[in-house]
Scaffold this active site. Sequence first.
Site, short mmCIF file in Angstrom:
data_model
loop_
_atom_site.label_atom_id
_atom_site.label_comp_id
_atom_site.label_asym_id
_atom_site.label_seq_id
_atom_site.Cartn_x
_atom_site.Cartn_y
_atom_site.Cartn_z
N ASP A 343 0.77 -1.31 0.22
CA ASP A 343 0.17 0.02 -0.01
C ASP A 343 0.87 1.11 0.06
O ASP A 343 2.19 1.25 0.09
CB ASP A 343 -1.01 -0.13 1.14
N ASP A 709 0.70 -17.84 -3.79
CA ASP A 709 1.44 -16.74 -4.37
C ASP A 709 0.47 -15.94 -5.37
O ASP A 709 0.69 -16.03 -6.65
CB ASP A 709 2.59 -17.43 -5.22
O1 9MR Z 1 2.07 -6.79 9.67
C1 9MR Z 1 0.67 -6.36 10.12
C2 9MR Z 1 0.41 -7.58 11.09
O2 9MR Z 1 0.99 -7.86 12.02
C3 9MR Z 1 -1.24 -7.44 11.34
O3 9MR Z 1 -1.71 -8.43 11.86
C4 9MR Z 1 -2.09 -6.87 10.12
C5 9MR Z 1 -3.38 -6.49 10.48
O4 9MR Z 1 -3.59 -5.47 11.31
O5 9MR Z 1 -1.49 -5.83 9.58
C6 9MR Z 1 -0.17 -6.15 8.85
O6 9MR Z 1 0.34 -5.06 8.45
C7 9MR Z 1 -0.21 -4.51 7.22
C8 9MR Z 1 -0.57 -3.12 7.52
O7 9MR Z 1 -1.59 -2.97 8.30
C9 9MR Z 1 -0.86 -2.24 6.11
N1 9MR Z 1 0.14 -2.28 5.47
C10 9MR Z 1 0.72 -3.70 4.91
C11 9MR Z 1 0.99 -4.50 6.27
C12 9MR Z 1 1.42 -6.00 5.92
O8 9MR Z 1 0.16 -6.61 5.42
#
Ligand code: 9MR
Length: 740
Positions: A343, A709
Amino acid sequence: MTPRSTPRRMGALALAAVALAALVPSAARAEGPELISNGTFTNGHAPWWGTPNLTLDSSGGQLCADVPGGTVNPWDVIIGYDGVPLQAGESYDFGFHALGAPSTVARALIQLPVAPYTQYLSAAPELTPDGDDFAYAFTSPVDLPNAQVAFQLGGKAEPWRFCLDDVTLTGGAEPPVYEPDTGPRVRVNQVGYLPGGPKNATLVTEATTPLPYTVVDAQGRVVHRGTTLPRGLDASSGQNVHSIDFGSLRRPATGLTLVADGETSRPFDIDAKIYQRLALDALRFYYPQRSGIEITGDLRPGYARPAGHVGTAPNTGDTTVPCQPGVCDYTLDVSGGWYDAGDHGKYVVNGGISVHQLMSEYERGLGRRLDLTIPESGDHVPDILDEARWEQEFLLSMRVPDGEPLAGMAHHKIHDRAWTGLPLLPHLDSQPRELHPPSTAATLNLAATAAQAARVFKPFDKAFAAENLAAARAAWTAALANPAMYADPNDGTGGGTYSDPDVTDEFYWAAAELYLTTGEKAYRDFVLASPHHTGDIWRDRGFDWGNTAQLGRLDLAMLPSRLPGRDTVRRSVLTGADEYLAVAGAHPYGMPYAPDGNAYDWGSNHQVVNNLVVLATAAEISGRSKYRDAVVQGMDYILGRNALNISYVTGYGDVAAENQHSRWYADQLDPALPNPPPGTLAGGPNSGLQDPVAQRLLTGCAPQFCYIDDIESWSTNELTVNWNAPLAWVAGWIAARGGC
Ligand code: 9MR
């Protein structure tokens, strides 16, 4: 969590052009599979989304929202669900329970998720405060893998309340059960092994007694033979497995294969330089993650793109970013930094651990001479620090300005007002950007990384070091004054929440960094009094952005200081490493990760690798080869010795992840765009299956199989700055100190 398509607007023209499918009330459920994976809202509402003017609430077992009045068009307020597969000529039944208070008419659509938003079903349910069941049937005119269910709720003068439950969409042919292609049943590190290092593989077989195996060279000659060790049923994969230890084979070679039980493994090398290139590529990953700067083709052939979020239309830019409404009345220039993941968001907590691990790599004497081919290469500063500075300057820019009541704190994050779809290059993102409220966690991330930056940049740029030290002190003071400003766990529209209800570990980490930089008593006393200083912080899942005590403990163990009881701190790292050693030893796939409940986390791959950081640190503290061997062996899992027989690093191994979720490395959606660069780590198996692709194809998976994937599987296959940082650290460590 980087979903999803944006709530889509439908223009009047498109609406007029739409030919509606025949709409008939439906009595019975159509034969065929259920296509909505969470229509009952029993456990939250992911992956449903709403427009930014809605706060979705599923705490009561249905999905409710207060719909604002005064909007013009139905599509100004939407609750939606993406990724529904439709098949041409198949009939479907769509049903739901909904209420509207006061009574009103909404629109329920099943449509193309992008312009021209062709509608395959358009209904106008008359909603009442008591709630009713609604049922419709339609025949799909198209084959479409990703139709959208949209409840359009806008266009009303007055506010009203909407609730939704029991959403069901059935029909179409039963999809074939997804069977990943796992190739040969012999699983090896597809990149290779170090000549003097451990060499282990896993054989999937129903056999329960030892089997003979051979290692065969590229010319077909047997260069080694031995016998497998039956290990029984592996809970992480649901497979019956044997392990194979061929560590006594030491001669360097390329194109070896391992043959057992009639199966031939994918090829691998034995080579002392296996990790040199990965150490470099894993760090080169960061430059094209940069925001606010053009990525040039001469530095990154095939990856050139214009600067993102610099204020050139259609970007609103990160140069004068306002807060979310009501949060502040100033704007900040927060351009620069790294995009977090696939993102376009930039998050201080996650940026914090990432930049820390890059600076830590440098501070531990690793990666110092690597040429990252970045714009700053050739200056007098090591490239790894130049790259870290790009992010550290962004973290500093997220500070609340002087004169404001919360001066010294850091804003938690900055991202788009609403989620955008894929693909979308950064410079084409037209969403308004917003600062979200300051948080204690972000402020402590700033304190920790700025204190560390004050140490590492001092020999190269005294002014920058001093600026960081001042910021670290101010952030610490501000965090102490505001110790419980938690990021809102529901603030997840347009970006991730990164919310964390416990920041005692961030306090400990920040105090540790400030103490190591200044030696001052106040920070030392805080460290010594923290429960994280002596507690068992070596959780089975590993450390991550929300669990940072380990970062402080590792630095206190490794960096010089006069901390009383420092030897105990060093010994505690060995205690943690011994726990991981035991886990790896018991695991037939050899990695130090067997989380409680056998449920793999979001980003499990980086948690494996973070546990390797602890083991590597133990190797340095003790000089014992068992820890080093466990680090090297742990990487085998990442590079192919796993149930899926896949290397999770782009460009490494015969069969490797390549479609990680990203808005700009979106080759799977647009062949004109590249795949992620070599050296990019995929998040990896995630038992949570939060995205629709994973829910549709992987439900019921054994943990190691909870990965696909596919670019749309953002909960199993994203790339992030905090996952590549430990990959670079460990690859750099093995390259420099693997010693085999
Ligand atoms: O890495 C994050 C993970 O630990 C959380 O469980 C999840 C849900 O909140 O979010 C992951 O982080 C994402 C972030 O919220 C937005 N950018 C991408 C991140 C990786 O998927």
